[in-house]
Design a protein around this motif. Structure first.
Motif, mmCIF file in Angstrom:
data_model
loop_
_atom_site.group_PDB
_atom_site.id
_atom_site.type_symbol
_atom_site.label_atom_id
_atom_site.label_comp_id
_atom_site.label_asym_id
_atom_site.label_seq_id
_atom_site.Cartn_x
_atom_site.Cartn_y
_atom_site.Cartn_z
ATOM 1 N N GLU A 48 29.992 42.710 20.010
ATOM 2 C CA GLU A 48 30.748 41.338 20.060
ATOM 3 C C GLU A 48 31.319 41.105 21.372
ATOM 4 O O GLU A 48 32.125 41.894 21.585
ATOM 5 N N ASP A 54 42.657 36.680 23.487
ATOM 6 C CA ASP A 54 42.152 35.710 22.319
ATOM 7 C C ASP A 54 42.488 36.233 20.761
ATOM 8 O O ASP A 54 41.840 36.853 20.333
ATOM 9 N N VAL A 56 43.046 34.713 18.161
ATOM 10 C CA VAL A 56 42.250 33.967 16.912
ATOM 11 C C VAL A 56 40.891 34.780 16.860
ATOM 12 O O VAL A 56 40.424 34.997 15.717
ATOM 13 N N ARG A 57 40.280 35.086 17.969
ATOM 14 C CA ARG A 57 39.068 35.858 18.179
ATOM 15 C C ARG A 57 39.108 37.158 17.464
ATOM 16 O O ARG A 57 38.384 37.725 16.737
ATOM 17 N N GLU A 59 41.369 38.350 15.226
ATOM 18 C CA GLU A 59 41.634 38.180 13.878
ATOM 19 C C GLU A 59 40.251 37.752 13.069
ATOM 20 O O GLU A 59 39.949 38.414 12.196
ATOM 21 N N GLU A 60 39.435 36.822 13.807
ATOM 22 C CA GLU A 60 37.901 36.632 13.221
ATOM 23 C C GLU A 60 37.009 37.974 13.263
ATOM 24 O O GLU A 60 36.634 38.114 12.105
ATOM 25 N N LEU A 61 37.252 38.743 14.227
ATOM 26 C CA LEU A 61 36.386 39.745 14.357
ATOM 27 C C LEU A 61 36.777 40.903 13.277
ATOM 28 O O LEU A 61 36.007 41.464 12.559
ATOM 29 N N ALA A 63 38.453 40.173 10.595
ATOM 30 C CA ALA A 63 37.997 39.574 8.917
ATOM 31 C C ALA A 63 36.474 39.736 8.808
ATOM 32 O O ALA A 63 36.080 40.164 7.491
ATOM 33 N N LYS A 64 35.783 39.858 10.049
ATOM 34 C CA LYS A 64 34.405 39.813 9.661
ATOM 35 C C LYS A 64 33.710 41.291 9.525
ATOM 36 O O LYS A 64 33.040 41.631 8.345
#
Length: 303
Positions: A48, A54, A56-57, A59-61, A63-64
């Motif tokens: 990824e 970043d 937000v990014r 945290e997204e990764l 969480a994913k």
């Protein structure tokens, strides 16, 4: 099975972590870095793109993929560039660490963070993990500040301090002292090398192995993770010349003071590795063994 997210996976250490993870059925790897994936395998792991600034990014990764551990190798490591661009250096070496500390605290993730011998002034090396830091450069200051952030956090953390990492990546996009010296001497170019600084160069494979040992042992605390041979910078280059039978008369000794570098370097660092060997089972190669591993990889690459 451990699911590990690695930052800076396109770097030398990052690519070695990918190599070791691919060979280990107990590891599921999420490799992250800026730009496209540079590892030749392109399979057997997830890649990824990630800018470590970043939030937000990040945290997204997390969480994913819900990693068990994050190995944070991404950093600004050019010591003179750090001295000349404090803002960028602070962002990459301190601000990014804040984001990873927060996400690890929130999600109970182990954080394995890479630090450096440049947190020391070089007056009293080799150092134990408990030695008092006193950085001479802005790079060293930011790495020390990152360490302090991590130590004050509530996440499960391990800090691995290392010294001059060397090795090769498949596309030869990363240079280091061994490759630089070998290439220059093979061309018959005279090179100026400092004779009044001492280090313990670290094979990238050894450091990657130590990172994974920290994860597998759920390690907590500070660990020294370097090579085991202490030598001057000029001796490093002389031993490279000896290994490949290159002309040592091309190596010109100079004092570090004559270089007029933007950042001041510590004179003599080096680490005492007893704790890492005892607690993690770390087994670094000798410098000549490390060069032999590199030579084998170079021959395979050129075959």
């Amino acid at each position: 099975m451990k699911r590990i997210l690695v930052t800076g996976s396109n770097g030398l250490l990052g690519q070695k972590l990918t190599d070791l993870s691919l060979a280990d059925p107990e590891i599921e790897l999420i490799a992250t870095s800026t730009g496209p994936d540079r590892h030749p395998a392109r399979a057997g792991y997830i890649y990824e793109e990630l800018d470590v600034l970043d939030k937000v990014r990040i945290e997204e990764l997390v969480a994913k993929y819900r990693p068990d551990a994050i190995i944070h190798t991404a950093a600004m490591t050019n010591v003179d560039a750090c001295e000349n661009d404090h803002e960028k250096c602070y962002a990459l070496n301190v601000e990014s660490v804040k984001y990873f500390v927060e996400v690890c605290e929130k999600n109970d993730i182990q954080l394995v963070h890479l630090s450096t011998d440049f947190i020391f002034d070089g007056e009293d090396g080799p150092y134990t993990e408990e030695a008092e830091p006193n950085p001479l450069s802005y790079y060293g200051q930011t790495k020390l500040e990152a360490e302090q952030l991590i130590k004050e956090s509530n996440c499960r953390w391990a800090i691995l301090r290392t010294i001059i990492v060397y090795g090769i990546v498949s596309d030869m996009s990363r240079s280091n002292i061994v490759l630089w010296a070998k290439a220059a001497l093979e061309k018959g170019e005279p090179i100026n090398v400092v004779n009044d600084q001492w280090r313990m160069p670290t094979l990238a494979e050894d450091l990657a192995e130590c990172c994974l040992l920290a994860v597998k042992n759920n390690a907590r605390g500070v660990f020294n993770a370097s090579g085991k041979d202490l030598m001057s910078i000029i001796e490093i280059v002389q031993r490279v010349a000896d290994y490949w039978n290159l002309d040592k008369s091309l190596i010109r000794p100079i004092s570090a003071d004559t270089l007029n570098q933007a950042a001041k370097r510590p004179k003599k660092t080096g680490f005492i590795l007893d704790k890492t060997i005892r607690v993690l089972g770390y087994q670094p190669h000798s410098f000549e063994e490390g060069i032999a591993i590199m030579e084998k990889q170079l021959l395979e690459r050129n075959a």
